[in-house]
Design a protein around this motif. Structure first.
Motif, short mmCIF file in Angstrom:
data_model
loop_
_atom_site.label_atom_id
_atom_site.label_comp_id
_atom_site.label_asym_id
_atom_site.label_seq_id
_atom_site.Cartn_x
_atom_site.Cartn_y
_atom_site.Cartn_z
N ARG A 1 -43.12 64.19 -58.82
CA ARG A 1 -41.93 65.31 -58.61
C ARG A 1 -41.74 66.07 -59.80
NH1 ARG A 1 -40.14 64.35 -53.17
NH2 ARG A 1 -40.49 62.20 -52.84
N LYS B 1 -37.16 70.26 -61.70
CA LYS B 1 -36.23 70.64 -60.83
C LYS B 1 -35.81 70.14 -59.61
CE LYS B 1 -35.24 75.45 -58.76
NZ LYS B 1 -35.46 75.12 -57.42
N GLU B 2 -36.93 69.56 -59.03
CA GLU B 2 -36.71 68.62 -57.76
C GLU B 2 -35.71 67.41 -58.13
OE1 GLU B 2 -40.65 68.79 -55.07
OE2 GLU B 2 -40.76 67.82 -56.79
N ASP C 1 -32.36 68.88 -58.80
CA ASP C 1 -31.44 69.13 -57.40
C ASP C 1 -31.05 67.64 -56.81
OD1 ASP C 1 -32.02 71.78 -58.18
OD2 ASP C 1 -33.57 71.78 -56.67
N LYS C 2 -31.84 66.78 -56.96
CA LYS C 2 -31.61 65.66 -56.07
C LYS C 2 -30.29 64.97 -56.81
CE LYS C 2 -33.49 63.04 -52.86
NZ LYS C 2 -33.36 63.43 -51.42
N ARG D 1 -41.06 75.83 -58.13
CA ARG D 1 -40.70 74.53 -58.30
C ARG D 1 -40.33 74.32 -59.82
NH1 ARG D 1 -43.68 74.22 -53.79
NH2 ARG D 1 -43.46 72.46 -52.63
#
Length: 173
Positions: free
Chosen positions: A39, A42-43, A46-47, A102
């Protein structure tokens, strides 16, 4: 005699309540999220926000994930490039664009792009063009060439490679 049914109450009117997690619960969930596949930062950020954590808590968790080597943007970029280039046969332009979206740094993008082998890259392009050419129904040579060019351009290949590969596939000069 007709029986009338009343519609159920509108579900959209009620605000949707998201489950919030404690930092400990969020750490466990996000660790398994990162362990499942690579991952980007950023992912993960966000999560963590979707878990209802504030910025400070999310930052601490992110630092811990990096320390424990569960989160690494360079490793993510290399993995992403390998997958998109080998499996989906994407071109450099599309891969670079997706990595930027991303939130991957330019340094990590360059590291990831080093995974691309030039000869294999060109073979992928020729293979894509051959498959598309075999399926293309257009009989007008100019329009056929245009459609093939558009297809591989959308896949992210560069113009100079496309023209060389088209000459090879279509047998023109």
């Amino acid at each position: 005699m007709a029986i009338l049914f009343a519609p159920p109450p509108a579900m959209e009117d009620a605000p949707r309540k998201r489950k919030t997690y404690t930092p400990g619960e969020a750490l466990q969930k996000i660790a398994s999220f990162c362990a499942y596949q690579e991952r980007s930062h950023k992912e993960v950020e966000d999560k963590l926000r979707s878990y209802g954590l504030d910025e400070e808590e999310a930052g601490e968790i992110t630092i811990r994930l990096v320390r424990e080597k569960l989160l690494d943007d360079e490793r993510f970029a290399r993995s992403f490039v390998r997958g998109k280039y080998r499996l989906k046969k994407w071109g450099r332009r599309r891969i670079r664009q997706e990595l930027k979206m991303r939130g991957v740094s330019e340094f990590c993008i360059k590291a990831g792009m080093s995974e691309i082998d030039g000869d294999e890259y060109y073979r992928n392009l020729v293979e894509l063009l051959e498959k598309k050419n075999a399926l293309e129904k257009e009989s007008n040579p100019h329009k056929r060439r245009q459609k093939l060019t558009l297809y591989v351009t959308a896949k992210g290949y560069e113009g100079e490679f496309i023209q060389d590969a088209l000459r090879e596939v279509l047998g023109t000069k």
